[in-house]
Design an enzyme around this catalytic site. Structure first.
Site, PDB file in Angstrom:
ATOM      1  N   GLU A  43       0.769  -1.017  -0.059  1.00  0.00           N
ATOM      2  CA  GLU A  43      -0.128   0.020   0.111  1.00  0.00           C
ATOM      3  C   GLU A  43       1.079   1.214  -0.075  1.00  0.00           C
ATOM      4  OE1 GLU A  43      -1.974  -1.042   3.722  1.00  0.00           O
ATOM      5  OE2 GLU A  43      -3.027  -2.930   2.683  1.00  0.00           O
ATOM      6  N   LEU A  72      -5.916  -1.758  -1.656  1.00  0.00           N
ATOM      7  CA  LEU A  72      -5.852  -1.878  -0.019  1.00  0.00           C
ATOM      8  C   LEU A  72      -6.604  -3.132   0.594  1.00  0.00           C
ATOM      9  CD1 LEU A  72      -6.347   1.840   1.655  1.00  0.00           C
ATOM     10  CD2 LEU A  72      -5.800  -0.458   2.972  1.00  0.00           C
ATOM     11  N   ALA A  73      -5.750  -3.818   0.534  1.00  0.00           N
ATOM     12  CA  ALA A  73      -6.246  -5.505   1.072  1.00  0.00           C
ATOM     13  C   ALA A  73      -5.264  -6.332   1.291  1.00  0.00           C
ATOM     14  CB  ALA A  73      -7.140  -6.005   0.162  1.00  0.00           C
ATOM     15  N   GLU A  74      -4.815  -6.563   2.748  1.00  0.00           N
ATOM     16  CA  GLU A  74      -3.639  -7.131   3.174  1.00  0.00           C
ATOM     17  C   GLU A  74      -3.722  -8.811   2.783  1.00  0.00           C
ATOM     18  OE1 GLU A  74      -5.338  -5.134   5.104  1.00  0.00           O
ATOM     19  OE2 GLU A  74      -3.975  -3.329   4.992  1.00  0.00           O
ATOM     20  N   PHE A  97       1.659  -1.205   8.724  1.00  0.00           N
ATOM     21  CA  PHE A  97       2.024  -1.159  10.141  1.00  0.00           C
ATOM     22  C   PHE A  97       1.797  -2.648  10.475  1.00  0.00           C
ATOM     23  CE2 PHE A  97       1.606   3.373   9.407  1.00  0.00           C
ATOM     24  CZ  PHE A  97       2.486   3.757  10.588  1.00  0.00           C
ATOM     25  N   ASP A  98       2.251  -2.879  11.721  1.00  0.00           N
ATOM     26  CA  ASP A  98       2.321  -4.148  12.402  1.00  0.00           C
ATOM     27  C   ASP A  98       0.989  -4.560  12.466  1.00  0.00           C
ATOM     28  OD1 ASP A  98       1.601  -2.197  14.534  1.00  0.00           O
ATOM     29  OD2 ASP A  98       3.949  -2.010  14.639  1.00  0.00           O
ATOM     30  N   PHE A 100      -1.852  -3.827  10.963  1.00  0.00           N
ATOM     31  CA  PHE A 100      -2.563  -3.965   9.696  1.00  0.00           C
ATOM     32  C   PHE A 100      -1.891  -4.961   8.917  1.00  0.00           C
ATOM     33  CE2 PHE A 100      -2.403   0.927  10.585  1.00  0.00           C
ATOM     34  CZ  PHE A 100      -3.583   0.715  11.195  1.00  0.00           C
ATOM     35  N   TYR A 102      -2.484  -8.078  10.205  1.00  0.00           N
ATOM     36  CA  TYR A 102      -3.219  -9.087  10.846  1.00  0.00           C
ATOM     37  C   TYR A 102      -4.523 -10.014   9.791  1.00  0.00           C
ATOM     38  CZ  TYR A 102      -1.530  -7.564  15.411  1.00  0.00           C
ATOM     39  OH  TYR A 102      -0.692  -7.037  16.542  1.00  0.00           O
ATOM     40  N   HIS A 143      -0.725   1.149  15.908  1.00  0.00           N
ATOM     41  CA  HIS A 143       0.566   1.675  15.045  1.00  0.00           C
ATOM     42  C   HIS A 143       1.729   0.927  15.723  1.00  0.00           C
ATOM     43  CE1 HIS A 143      -2.651   4.192  13.107  1.00  0.00           C
ATOM     44  NE2 HIS A 143      -1.774   4.051  12.057  1.00  0.00           N
TER      45      HIS A 143
END
Ligand SMILES: Cc1ncc(C[n+]2csc(CCOP(=O)(O)OP(=O)(O)O)c2C)c(N)n1
Ligand SMILES: [Mg+2]
Lengths: 341, 383
Positions: A43, A72-74, A97-98, A100, A102, A143
């Site tokens: 992203e 935007l989709a981990e 970020f950490d 995000f 998950y 964050h």
């Protein structure tokens, strides 16, 4: 792999102060220049260069097919990277970020970690998943997580974290070159830490899987990694005033774990404290303490202690200093190592 | 009096917000209002007799394969079998429309598609027999591992197709998923990525009415699953999944579209799972016989057989031949599955990483010692 490779066509520069962020950027850039199968995706990694600027300039140099702003989709990012790796590419995924990362956990645990195994080696996963982690930057909630314990508990993944500028470059190059998936945890509060470093002749660093003694000492061993290394080094300096000569071991790699270096150090000193930001309960320190006890029981003068983040959800910025292991807490733990007996 | 009519005012023309751009026209993406059919319609007359015969032989073989695999669960030779009985037209068509270099991304229910693609059924059933997780080399067969975590294979198909396209290779990925799987986040993410990247992927949803016990009505309020395609900017096709000819036609079109660079397609096949979810499931708890019987009259083999016999393309002899070929396959499968697979427990450590870690080496020696102790007890020379 050699971490001293100089990318073709770059002009030589003498060692001068460089940040961890710059070393990471350079590692990505050099890996992409050297190997056309390396693809960076995530992203805001394109025009923006990532929220921490680690991918700065990559889209300009390598184009959007090699450095891709994804939707935007981990889970989608990591899942697509799995498919790309199945086809022979070497994706480097950035999680913003950490906390995000998950949504991507299912892809990580069920596919990235298992694909080589479930296909008897036919489909290795040469993926690097870069995750800025840890606190200390005044970030609002979600964050500042230290999520390493989740990844450590997932066989099939390598889990590494640099704490120095040299390691940032060398370990990221090695992670990208690895044929196994590497969760590459970047201590975000060290992004702006600096060291004299030459991008054209980067120092060779120890391979992934090896811990490094950052400060030799005889009284006790501080075992740590990533964001807590500077804290431990500072604590060790302060401890000299009390007459303690502390050894500091930088693990660098949580998986594979370097039992040998850790046990050798603790056998020498007879005392150990594990220090990390991650919550103590169920955190890496418990595993490390157990491993030390199993190997060094007869050398131990005191129980292995842990200095960890509190067992609370990561605090708001104005309270985070109470959560993070600091010099005083480390020294308090050292003081409790049964010196009087 | 409106602004425009106000004397002396500059004319006001409504204009769209500055960032707004006209996007894809949704009309051509919309699926038919009822499932597309060929068999029993005038279009059937145009179908190639050779294709009809091939489909028929594959359906008959597929039905027999399902029966044999189910029987193997009763004999304890398979740990579990999710049957695709009733769904053979989807399974067979999915495999048949692909070229050699294309990739198939199957779910746990799709071993028939894997077999129809030409893989040895014993290899296809490895996961369900329980001797390893994947029984074949995905790169050699261009079949991804059978996927159990629902819909997680879909983003893989997108990534692989995307990588192939970047490389300039002519590769299409066809990914299979169930109706329940469409509720998962990975379904959404995969379709979105595929459309944004215009990846050469075909998503085949087999809507067999149930996700284990849960009917479609509890899964979605969408007009159809095929309609979901429109939201991503790709065409959706609604097909009768028990009409093998329609399935073959629609999937072929979607694959060719992807191959030409036209991007992804979502195909929803309306079908029915005639058996329980797996051999371990009790379907009587959530559906009645009447419903199942209604689908028996809409059986994929019967539908095709009717067409073939009406057109004089199939006689008693042809039916017998197809059945015999299927019997041969089943007998061979039965025989080979009745042998105990030879397993080496040390394999547990071989493929966790490219190289064993120190910790794995330690555990490996421990297991080796346990096995040696076991062996010496068994051979009687133990303490
Ligand atoms: C992520 C995930 N959640 C739950 C399950 C357990 N499970 C296996 S099959 C199934 C139903 C799936 O239904 P559907 O997608 O319609 O496919 P079908 O079995 O009908 O072919 C469930 C809930 C799973 N495999 N993966
Ligand atoms: Mg279903």
């Amino acid at each position: 792999m050699s971490s001293t490779t100089v990318a073709p066509g770059t002009k030589k520069a003498a060692a001068k102060p460089a940040s961890m962020a710059q070393a990471l950027q350079r590692a990505l850039r050099d890996a992409m220049a050297e190997d056309p199968t390396v693809h960076v995706m995530g992203e805001d990694v394109g025009a923006l260069g990532g929220v921490f600027r680690i991918t700065d300039g990559l889209v300009k140099e390598f184009g959007e097919d090699r450095c891709t702003d994804t939707p935007l989709a981990e889970a989608g990012i990591l899942g697509a990277a799995v498919g790309m790796a199945m086809y022979g590419l070497r994706p480097v995924v950035e999680m913003q970020f950490d906390a995000f990362a998950y949504p991507a956990f299912e892809q990580l645990a069920s596919h990235v970690a298992k694909m080589r195994n479930r296909t008897r080696g036919a489909l290795p996963m040469p993926l690097t998943i870069r995750i800025p982690y840890g606190g200390g930057i005044g970030g609002v909630e979600h964050h500042s997580d230290s999520s390493e314990a989740y990844y450590m508990a997932t066989p099939g993944l390598h889990v590494v974290t640099p704490a120095t500028v040299e390691d940032a470059y060398g370990m990221l190059r090695e992670a990208i070159a690895s044929d196994d998936p590497v969760v590459f945890l970047e201590p975000k509060r060290l992004y702006w830490s600096k060291a004299d470093w030459s991008p054209d002749t980067p120092a060779a660093v120890a391979p992934i899987g090896k811990a490094v003694v950052r400060r030799p000492g005889r009284s006790a061993t501080l075992i740590t990694y990533g964001p807590s290394l500077p804290v431990c080094l500072e604590a060790a300096e302060a401890a000299t005033a009390e007459g303690w000569d502390l050894e500091v071991v930088d693990l660098r790699s949580l998986v594979p774990f370097d039992d040998e270096t850790v046990a050798a150090s603790v056998r020498r000193t007879g005392r150990a404290v594990v220090v990390h930001e991650s919550a103590g309960f169920g955190g890496p320190g418990g595993e490390i303490a157990a491993r030390i006890t199993e190997r060094c029981f007869h050398h131990l003068e005191a129980p292995v202690l842990r200095v960890a983040g509190l067992d609370v959800p990561y605090p708001p910025p104005m309270l985070e200093r109470h959560h993070l292991p600091g010099v005083d807490r480390v020294l308090d733990a050292v003081a409790r190592l049964q010196w009087e007996d | 009096m409106t602004i425009q009519e106000m004397p002396g005012s500059t004319a006001y023309r409504p204009s769209p917000p500055p960032a707004w751009q006209p996007r894809t026209d949704p009309a051509p993406l919309l699926p038919d209002s009822s499932p597309y059919r060929v068999l029993g319609t005038e279009a059937a007359a145009g179908a190639d007799p050779a294709l009809l015969r091939r489909l028929y032989a594959e359906l008959v073989r597929g039905r027999r394969y399902n029966a044999q695999a189910t029987a193997l669960t009763r004999q304890g030779r398979l740990a579990v079998y999710p049957s695709s009985t009733g769904q053979e037209a989807c399974e067979v068509a999915a495999a048949m429309v692909l070229q050699e270099q294309d990739w198939l991304f199957p779910s746990y229910r799709d071993t028939l598609a894997v077999v129809a693609r030409g893989l040895d059924p014993v290899q296809a059933l490895t996961l369900l027999r329980g001797d390893w997780h994947t029984g074949y080399d995905p790169r050699e067969s261009r079949i991804a591992p059978l996927c159990t975590p629902l819909a997680t294979q879909l983003p893989h198909a997108v990534g692989l197709a995307h990588a192939a396209r970047l490389k300039g290779d002519d590769v299409v990925a066809l990914a299979m998923v169930g109706d329940g799987g469409t509720s998962e986040g990975d379904f959404h993410e995969a379709l979105n990525f595929a459309a944004v990247w215009q990846a050469p992927v075909v998503f085949l949803v087999q809507n067999n009415g149930f996700a284990i016990s849960v009917p479609l009505a509890k899964q979605t309020a969408a007009p159809s699953l095929a309609h979901k395609a429109v939201g991503y900017g790709m065409p959706g096709r609604l097909v009768d999944g028990n009409d093998a000819v329609a399935m073959h036609e629609v999937l072929s079109e979607a694959v060719e579209r992807a191959r030409r660079g036209g991007g992804p397609t979502l195909v929803e096949a309306i079908t029915y799972r005639m058996e329980a979810h797996t051999n371990a499931d009790d379907a009587t708890r959530y559906r009645g016989d009447a419903e199942v019987d209604a689908w028996r009259d809409h059986d994929p083999i019967t539908l095709l057989e009717r067409e073939l016999t009406t057109r004089g393309l199939l006689d008693e002899d042809g039916i017998r031949q197809a059945k015999e070929a299927a019997e041969t396959m089943a007998a061979d499968l039965r025989e080979r599955m009745n042998a105990d697979p030879v397993l080496d427990p040390m394999d547990l450590f071989t493929h966790v990483y490219a190289e064993r870690t120190a910790q794995l080496r330690e555990q490996e020696s421990q297991l080796r010692a346990e096995l040696e102790a076991e062996a010496s007890v068994e051979s009687g020379d133990g303490r």
